[in-house]
Write a protein that holds these residues in place. Structure first.
Motif: not given
Length: 350
Positions: A221, A224, A242, A244-246, A250, A265, A267-268
């Motif tokens: 994070h 990020k 986790e 990060p998603s941003g 992303a 996570g 999104h990966i």
């Protein structure tokens, strides 16, 4: 065998790069005292770099990369104040980097010694290269730690130290190099956490700590927050938590995070979702949901209640109008009946 034009007193530029020259650099190279640009790159020149090269007091650029040079890098090179760029990569040079002790008066912008056999530690007096913005020392045998004061290289833009048995931790002072754009620390033996101070490097574009195996912690994070970063690779370490998603995360792929069993996570691709095992985190999530759901339910109930009251009022008002109409109808009926009766009486009397 190439012997070199070392008795041309006014020679300023010597560019013999990308030929098939062999032999050695003659020891009397220092006689060309006005030489500013010396390029013997991409040949088959062998032997040592002569100490006499330190006599080239006006030298600004030295290109000796991709040859077969051996021996130590002469310490006299680092005392040429006019020298701005040294490229010695892809040779067989050995010995220490720079000098363990002593002053360095050069104003280097570029120093590349990659793909050699340089050994020893990164000396602390590297801080004397205050104008350095490109430092490439990867693929050597450099050991020890990254100097804690490495942040003193305040103009550094590209720092490549991977593929060395460097160990220790990542210095927090790296976060002080606001100009840093590319940082490659892959295939080292670095341990510990990624310091949160790296999140302060606003110009950082590419970052790699791949194949260190012993980096730990949950510092993703921190990174990020870096706005300019376009590439990150922390695969094959011991990171957890986790992803990060941003930000750069992303758009990252699985290859950037492979080999970190503790990372999660959704999104990966193929990275497992994070399990909520912390009761405190669960309660916070519940509180967050309540903060969202409660106003929605309350407002919905109020709307329903108001709608019900409005409908009931409409129905009551409709009934009262019907009641008012009934007496009116009966009155008209009675009047009509009265008129009929009077008419009948008049007819009978007649």
């Amino acid at each position: 065998m190439w012997r070199g034009p070392w008795y041309v007193p006014e020679l300023r530029v010597l560019n013999l790069g990308n030929n098939s020259l062999t032999g050695i650099i003659p020891p009397y190279v220092g006689n060309a005292t006005k030489l500013m640009n010396f390029d013997l790159s991409e040949n088959r020149v062998s032997g040592n770099i002569p100490k006499g090269i330190g006599n080239l007091s006006q030298l600004t650029e030295l290109y000796l990369y991709n040859n077969q040079l051996t021996g130590f890098i002469p310490t006299t090179l680092f005392n040429i104040s006019s020298l701005l760029a040294i490229f010695l990569g892809i040779n067989r040079l050995s010995g220490p980097l720079l000098v363990d002790e002593g002053n360095i008066v050069s104003n280097f912008n570029f120093l590349s010694i990659s793909y050699n056999q340089i050994s020893g530690c990164i000396p602390s007096n590297i801080c004397q290269l205050t104008e350095l913005n490109f430092l490439s020392i990867y693929f050597n045998n450099i050991t020890g730690d990254i100097p804690k004061n490495i942040g003193c290289l305040s103009n550094l833009e590209k720092f490549y130290i991977g593929e060395n048995p460097i160990k220790g931790t990542i210095p927090t002072s790296l976060g002080n190099i606001s100009t840093l754009q590319y940082l490659y620390c892959g295939n080292n033996r670095i341990v510990g956490q990624i310091p949160p101070e790296l999140g302060k490097i606003s110009n950082l574009r590419e970052l790699s700590f791949v194949h260190n195996y012993n980096l730990i912690g949950q510092n993703s994070h921190t990174l990020k927050a870096i706005k300019c970063i376009v590439s990150i690779n922390v695969s094959f370490n011991d990171l957890e938590g986790e992803i990060p998603s941003g930000g750069v995360f992303a758009y990252s792929t699985l290859q950037s995070f492979l080999g970190n069993k503790g990372l999660c996570g959704m999104h990966i691709l193929e990275i497992p979702a994070c399990a909520i095992t912390n009761p405190g985190k669960q309660s916070k999530i519940k509180e967050g949901l309540l903060e969202i759901v409660t106003p929605v339910v309350t407002s919905s109930f109020l709307i329903f209640l108001l709608a019900t009251i409005w409908i009931m009022k409409r129905q009551k008002k409709g009934k009262s109008k019907d009641v008012e109409k009934v007496p009116e109808i009966r009155t008209h009926q009675l009047v009509a009946m009265g008129v009929l009766r009077i008419g009948c009486i008049e007819k009978s009397s007649t």
